[in-house]
Write a protein that holds these residues in place. Structure first.
Motif, PDB file in Angstrom:
ATOM      1  N   ASN A  31      -5.970  -1.912   4.226  1.00  0.00           N
ATOM      2  CA  ASN A  31      -5.122  -1.843   3.046  1.00  0.00           C
ATOM      3  C   ASN A  31      -4.559  -3.213   2.700  1.00  0.00           C
ATOM      4  OD1 ASN A  31      -2.740  -2.227   4.785  1.00  0.00           O
ATOM      5  ND2 ASN A  31      -3.145  -0.121   5.424  1.00  0.00           N
ATOM      6  N   GLU A  43       0.574  -2.079  -6.832  1.00  0.00           N
ATOM      7  CA  GLU A  43      -0.039  -2.037  -5.507  1.00  0.00           C
ATOM      8  C   GLU A  43       0.504  -3.136  -4.599  1.00  0.00           C
ATOM      9  OE1 GLU A  43      -1.485  -1.508  -8.293  1.00  0.00           O
ATOM     10  OE2 GLU A  43      -2.959   0.094  -8.168  1.00  0.00           O
ATOM     11  N   GLN A  86      -9.266  -3.734  -3.254  1.00  0.00           N
ATOM     12  CA  GLN A  86      -8.453  -2.854  -2.414  1.00  0.00           C
ATOM     13  C   GLN A  86      -7.838  -1.701  -3.197  1.00  0.00           C
ATOM     14  OE1 GLN A  86      -7.745  -2.366   0.765  1.00  0.00           O
ATOM     15  NE2 GLN A  86      -9.043  -3.991   1.595  1.00  0.00           N
ATOM     16  N   GLN A 121      -8.491   2.247  -2.188  1.00  0.00           N
ATOM     17  CA  GLN A 121      -7.390   3.140  -1.835  1.00  0.00           C
ATOM     18  C   GLN A 121      -7.285   4.312  -2.811  1.00  0.00           C
ATOM     19  OE1 GLN A 121      -3.875   0.684  -1.325  1.00  0.00           O
ATOM     20  NE2 GLN A 121      -5.031  -0.787  -0.086  1.00  0.00           N
ATOM     21  N   GLU A 135     -10.062   6.781  -1.827  1.00  0.00           N
ATOM     22  CA  GLU A 135      -9.789   7.399  -0.525  1.00  0.00           C
ATOM     23  C   GLU A 135      -8.629   8.396  -0.610  1.00  0.00           C
ATOM     24  OE1 GLU A 135      -9.316   3.957   1.900  1.00  0.00           O
ATOM     25  OE2 GLU A 135     -11.428   3.385   1.643  1.00  0.00           O
ATOM     26  N   ARG A 136      -7.629   8.094  -1.431  1.00  0.00           N
ATOM     27  CA  ARG A 136      -6.545   9.067  -1.635  1.00  0.00           C
ATOM     28  C   ARG A 136      -7.066  10.319  -2.333  1.00  0.00           C
ATOM     29  NH1 ARG A 136      -2.968   4.536  -2.308  1.00  0.00           N
ATOM     30  NH2 ARG A 136      -3.673   4.330  -4.453  1.00  0.00           N
ATOM     31  N   ARG A 169     -14.668   5.216   5.643  1.00  0.00           N
ATOM     32  CA  ARG A 169     -14.346   3.937   5.014  1.00  0.00           C
ATOM     33  C   ARG A 169     -15.529   2.974   5.108  1.00  0.00           C
ATOM     34  NH1 ARG A 169     -10.094   1.355   8.255  1.00  0.00           N
ATOM     35  NH2 ARG A 169      -8.745   2.991   7.389  1.00  0.00           N
TER      36      ARG A 169
END
Length: 501
Positions: free
Chosen positions: A207, A284, A363, A367, A370-371, A405
């Motif tokens: 992250n 972010e 990034q 993210q 993936e969320r 990932r």
């Protein structure tokens, strides 16, 4: 003889313990962190405690802002001239700084200090504006981020090719002889592939919070090559014997046609707009800052970041325009061939910087997806399974490899790498994406969110001023799109995939 108002020793101890406990509870802030079962500190939202500060946020901003685009600003000045060029660049900086300060208050909602966190830009738009705006914001934000990753891939390969050609010219000389020139032909394809392999490894950084060291390195590199460009420009300008630019820039009739002048000015506006299109990742970045008062720290970081980058932008653009006049090249460093080692070093710095900048811009994409996966498949654990590696020794660190990932981020890098190979002129497309994104993401949404959050009355002075700012920047972004489209038409007729240059 004891009276009813007196206390025994044990009573006083109990009372003292009770009062002390109350005092400790009163002094403990919800932002001090919560200790999890594993002993790790968590923030009030249950996530690992943020450790960033104004300095790390400034490094992220500088890494995102100062890219290879700084080297095109001298060309932008050449299209506009000595008055309009510096003035418009300064206005872009002022506008971005102001709207970024408005955006910093939108990280938490409804209160900018104690409200609920918004982890990404889209979340802030959803709670401050509407669900429909949240959808359109996502399309613009993430298309811009993906486009930037492709553009940075191409820009990195271009700088690597510049090093190869510079060394070839140094060895063989710059001639018109076809055999020598044939030896100096180069293709960006192989360098794009190497860049993609590097990014597959770096993309496993989980992250933004663990990306700080790469941002520091990239920020140092950006300062280095910008300083080299500045020094070379000043040195060439001091030699004299050439034009130092003009009030109105390139001349109609002598240098370009009237129509080409208009397209180039519009394209220059797009370059400047893209140079300051970093607001889509500010939320972010702010999500990496430790509590409390993340907004105040972010405003400080924004002021530092925009001030430093604008000073560099202005210095490099002015020095380059003085050095080449109205003939300033699209990439400032391509106009210099000596000293070879210094020009090569500057291009290597560009490569290192863009390796880090790629991660800063991708990034948020990682993210977000993936969320979404973790919410979509809550009852399944395929997205959270990991393999733990531990080096020999009691105090050696442990490394965690997340299979989901590894696979999905690698696929993303491969796709952007292939697109960069197929579309080597994608920088022009990136100009369109940047121009399209500047108005809504840098100006419109921060302005609307601020007015909704602070309940600004309609037709008040603040309301009129903010809407006027939004309308003017909309016209500028539209002009940038038009200029970039004209550049794409030219690129399509001149550049082919996998072609050596």
């Amino acid at each position: 003889m004891e009276t009813g108002s007196e206390q025994t020793g044990s009573d006083r101890k109990l009372d003292h313990a009770h009062n002390g406990g109350e005092l400790e509870m009163q002094q403990k802030s919800p932002f001090d962190g919560i200790e999890s079962e594993s002993g790790k500190l968590l923030d009030e939202d249950g996530r690992p405690q943020r450790t960033g500060n104004s300095w790390t946020a400034t490094a992220h901003i500088i890494t995102a802002v100062i890219g290879s685009g700084v080297l095109s600003l001298s060309w932008s000045f050449a299209q506009m001239g000595w008055i309009a060029g510096p003035l418009i660049l300064f206005l872009f900086a002022l506008c971005t700084w102001y709207t970024s300060k408005l955006l910093a208050d939108c990280y938490r909602y409804p209160d900018p200090v104690t409200g609920k966190r918004n982890y990404i830009y889209m979340d802030a738009v959803r709670v401050n504006v509407s669900a429909r705006s949240h959808f359109f914001c996502g399309i613009m934000q993430y298309s811009n981020l993906v486009g930037t990753s492709v553009g940075y891939t191409i820009a990195t390969a271009t700088s690597a090719v510049a090093v190869q050609k510079s060394n070839c010219y140094h060895k063989n000389g710059i001639r018109t002889d076809s055999e020598v020139d044939g030896h100096c032909l180069a293709s960006t394809t192989s360098y794009i592939a190497i860049f993609g392999v590097i990014q597959i490894f770096l993309s496993q950084i989980p992250n933004f919070g663990e990306l700080w060291w790469l941002s520091y390195v990239a920020a140092i590199m950006s300062f280095t090559y910008a300083t080299i460009g500045l020094g070379l420009g000043i040195d060439k300008a001091a030699v004299g014997g050439h034009s130092y630019g003009s009030i109105s820039g390139v001349k109609i009739g002598r240098d370009v046609t009237e129509a080409q002048k208009v397209w180039d000015v519009f394209s220059a506006l797009g370059n400047m707009a893209f140079a300051y299109s970093f607001s889509m990742i500010l939320i972010e970045i702010e999500d990496t800052i430790r509590a409390p008062a993340e907004n105040r720290q972010m405003k400080r970081a924004t002021s530092w970041g925009v001030s430093v980058t604008t000073a560099f932008y202005m210095s490099v653009a002015i020095a380059g325009y003085l050095a080449f006049g109205d003939a300033a090249p699209g990439n400032l460093l391509t106009g210099f061939f000596t000293p070879y080692w210094l020009v090569d070093f500057a291009n290597v710095c560009i490569v290192i910087h863009l390796i880090g900048a790629y991660q800063v811009y991708t990034q948020p994409v990682y993210q977000f997806f993936e969320r979404w996966v973790s919410r979509r498949w809550k009852r399944r654990s395929f997205h959270s399974k990991a393999l733990i590696f531990k080096l020999p020794g009691k105090s050696s660190p442990r490394f965690e490899l997340n299979w989901f990932r590894l696979i999905w981020r690698s696929v993303y890098v491969v796709i952007t790498t292939i697109v960069a190979m197929l579309l080597p002129f994608f920088n022009s497309v990136l100009g369109i994406i940047g121009a399209l994104a500047f108005w809504p993401l840098t100006v419109y949404y921060p302005v609307v969110m601020y007015m909704n959050q602070h309940k600004v009355p309609r037709w008040s002075r603040t309301w009129i001023a903010l809407h006027s700012l939004s309308f003017i920047t909309f016209l500028v972004s539209a002009a940038g799109v038009i200029g970039s489209v004209a550049s794409i038409v030219t690129d399509l007729s001149e550049v082919k995939p996998f072609q050596k240059i």
